[in-house]
Design an enzyme around this catalytic site. Sequence first.
Site: not given
Ligand code: ATP
Length: 315
Positions: A33, A103, A224, A257
């Site tokens: 979650g 789901y 992000k 998260d």
């Molecule tokens: P998800 O929904 O898959 O949990 P998201 O799309 O909300 O992720 P991401 O941008 O994928 O968020 O990841 C959140 C943060 O984690 C990024 O801003 C980054 O700082 C870190 N992060 C994610 N992937 C990597 C990576 N391959 N290497 C280093 N840091 C990462």
Amino acid sequence: MDVLSMGETMVLFSPRSTGQMRYETEFHAKIAGAETNTLIGLQKLGHQTSWISRVGADELGHKIIHAVRGEGVDTTHVTYDKEHATGLFFKEKTMEDVTTVSYYRQNSAASTLNETAIETVDVESFTYVYLTGITPVLSRSCEKAVQQLVGKAKLAGVPLVFDPNIRRTLIKGEAGKQLLKELIGAASLVLPGKEEGAFLFGTPDEKEIANHCLELGAKTAIVKLGADGAYYKGEKTSGYVNAFPVSRVIDPVGAGDGFAAGLLSGLLDKRSLQEAVQRGCAVGAMVTQVNGDIEGLPTRAQLEAFMQSKRTDVL
Ligand code: ATP
């Protein structure tokens, strides 16, 4: 109390081996979650959190409560529902690189959450309210519960932190998009990803996404950027924060998260926005290195050691 959240947590069953699930006899069962991932992340960093939800009065409901409470999250505002079952889903690996998700969440206990869930909650005793875009699109009653909570937080002067966390299969047309935009407008801090920005605003450009969020009324937007870190923009400041480099991504799910947990932790510790975003990036990176959504969430000592070890890379 530091952070209050509300949402659905389900049980995720994953077959042990690859192939059609009909032949599988052994499964891993974990809880999953978005909101509880973030609350657990905060607990592990030493903060106090509480979760509003509903689970079925069944074994899976008890499993979720055991796990979430076991991590220290307050579950006083989680109720058991005798008429609706706990939601669950399967991640089937039909081939080594093909995963299918099924789901079983329609009419789940959590989807029947409504405004009464908020009545007894003392929202003003929290420093932040944290919500995702998943909860309001679960059902009409969940949407009302979210609006009630957002209204109570606003009245109490408690800032809302909102991760749009878009689930396209749950969002119903333009009305669904509009609902998420209203929540962005009500938030002090919004945490979209690039794809979410593209879905909501028709552009994958982080600066344009942030501007759209601010135009809607958000005070600060943090976009992000996965392996590229994050871009933040507030009323007076803006900038990029580099990702913490990792040698190999084992499981990217849950990084967002974890990012929210790190960011909120930094803000609770009264760090600057830039430092809080760095902490978010560090937790996000750590989560990608471990299988599962919560298993890679660090303790404070682990986080500090990780950030210190990568220090030259972020400054
Ligand atoms: P998800 O929904 O898959 O949990 P998201 O799309 O909300 O992720 P991401 O941008 O994928 O968020 O990841 C959140 C943060 O984690 C990024 O801003 C980054 O700082 C870190 N992060 C994610 N992937 C990597 C990576 N391959 N290497 C280093 N840091 C990462």
